[in-house]
Design an enzyme around this catalytic site. Structure first.
Site, PDB file in Angstrom:
ATOM      1  N   ASP A   1      24.789 -14.608  10.631  1.00 34.34           N
ATOM      2  CA  ASP A   1      26.221 -15.378  10.383  1.00 34.34           C
ATOM      3  C   ASP A   1      26.335 -16.144   9.198  1.00 34.34           C
ATOM      4  O   ASP A   1      24.558 -16.131   8.301  1.00 34.34           O
ATOM      5  CB  ASP A   1      25.993 -16.764  11.704  1.00 34.34           C
ATOM      6  CG  ASP A   1      25.870 -15.745  12.895  1.00 34.34           C
ATOM      7  OD1 ASP A   1      26.629 -14.779  12.994  1.00 34.34           O
ATOM      8  OD2 ASP A   1      25.653 -16.889  13.950  1.00 34.34           O
ATOM      9  N   ARG A   2      27.339 -16.530   8.667  1.00 35.86           N
ATOM     10  CA  ARG A   2      27.137 -17.302   7.115  1.00 35.86           C
ATOM     11  C   ARG A   2      26.238 -18.564   6.653  1.00 35.86           C
ATOM     12  O   ARG A   2      25.547 -18.279   5.995  1.00 35.86           O
ATOM     13  CB  ARG A   2      28.795 -18.161   7.332  1.00 35.86           C
ATOM     14  CG  ARG A   2      29.047 -18.427   5.929  1.00 35.86           C
ATOM     15  CD  ARG A   2      30.709 -19.118   5.797  1.00 35.86           C
ATOM     16  NE  ARG A   2      30.551 -19.633   4.334  1.00 35.86           N
ATOM     17  CZ  ARG A   2      31.965 -19.718   4.128  1.00 35.86           C
ATOM     18  NH1 ARG A   2      33.245 -20.221   4.524  1.00 35.86           N
ATOM     19  NH2 ARG A   2      31.784 -20.577   2.796  1.00 35.86           N
TER      20      ARG A   2
END
Length: 331
Positions: free
Chosen positions: A146-147
């Site tokens: 995930d970012r």
């Protein structure tokens, strides 16, 4: 009338990962070949030129983790999307390399950086690395983070390495560990969580994941297994090691939120009021992102077949938060 040529030199075989699990095959192909007419895609499906696991399928088939998709030669029309983004940043980010050879590249991904472009992000990790290394003929993500998640990120520099590593992931031959800070005082030294998950779309069009309640939601429930081990606890927080036995989207985040121990800083499944307080805090207990860090990954090297233990120390911002919990008076 000029007829566009959609022929290309070779057949392509794709291994389906978690990110496209449960997508219809026609929608998957539309996104992959944006400049190819939909009518041509449907013709390839109807004629059996697109096959999954060696079998003919129809356009409504939903992709499954580990599927092998055979795609016939397709030549993108001349006005195709470039391999590299049109806008290149003035200064590239210098990624810390954990390991590199002719087959693999392992980096320490910083929190706050997307692994690939899309959803308003034009230049993610993969695009930067490709642009920084134009002589590389092949570079693909083996898995994704995930970012907001930092830590070990694995990329393949050869298609054969990518195929072999995807096989290891499908067959459960890899081992992934994350450090995660949750709100609340965790009690169990070790806890297995085996709650299945469902994907859904919110009223605003955002993709989310929830614990499956056994009802028909239009998507198949995904088995999910996480092992949590308590590392350290404080009055309001607990540091856990999360081992992924399956690699479902947002698995750790959703499992913990459901148990009443949301990850601090999680902007999708967390305690939003606490997140605001942590972001506004001056000095002590200040945190502006999700506390989730991929700290260890074990794989078998796809060429040498030697077992590898890849590790990343806790990132500076997350380590600072831990240090302040250990020494609350030293703000």
């Amino acid at each position: 009338m000029h007829t566009k040529d959609f022929s290309a030199p070779s057949v392509e075989k794709l291994y389906i990962e978690e990110e496209v699990w449960d997508q219809r095959v026609d929608n998957f192909l539309f996104k992959r070949y944006r400049n190819v007419p939909k009518s041509h895609i449907y013709q390839l499906l109807r004629s059996g030129q697109v096959r999954i696991n060696g079998k003919r399928i129809n356009a409504s088939y939903r992709l499954r983790l580990g599927d092998i998709v055979r795609i016939p030669p397709i030549k993108i029309a001349e006005k195709s999307v470039s391999y590299k983004p049109s806008v290149v940043p003035a200064n590239f980010f210098t990624f810390k390399k954990i390991f590199e050879d002719d087959a693999l590249l392992v980096i320490d991904k910083p929190g706050g950086m997307a692994v690939h472009g899309g959803s308003g992000i034009s230049f993610g990790v993969i695009e930067q690395l490709r642009a920084q290394n134009p002589s590389w003929k092949f570079l693909e993500l083996v898995h994704r983070l995930d970012r907001e998640t930092s830590g070990v990120l694995l990329l393949a520099k050869k298609r054969s390495a990518l195929v072999e590593l995807h096989r290891q992931i499908r067959e459960g031959l890899t081992e992934k560990h994350y450090w995660v800070m949750v709100q609340g005082e965790w009690r169990n030294a070790k806890q297995h969580v085996t709650l299945a998950l469902n994907k859904y779309v919110t009223a605003t069009g955002e993709r989310r994941v929830a614990i499956s309640n056994g009802e028909n939601t239009g998507t198949k429930a995904m088995p999910a297994h996480t092992i949590f081990k308590l590392q350290k606890s404080w009055k309001n927080f607990s540091l856990l090691d999360a081992e992924l036995k399956t690699g479902r989207t947002h698995q750790i985040r959703v499992h913990l939120a459901h148990l009443g121990f949301p990850i601090i800083g999680d902007d999708k499944y967390g305690n939003f009021e606490m997140n605001k307080q942590l972001a506004k805090a001056n000095g002590r207990n200040h945190l502006t992102r999700m506390f989730l860090h991929a700290h260890a990954l074990q794989i078998t090297h796809p060429v040498s077949m030697e077992r590898m233990a890849l590790q990343s120390p806790l990132s500076k911002d997350l380590q600072k938060f831990v240090d302040q919990l250990d020494h609350p008076l030293q703000a």
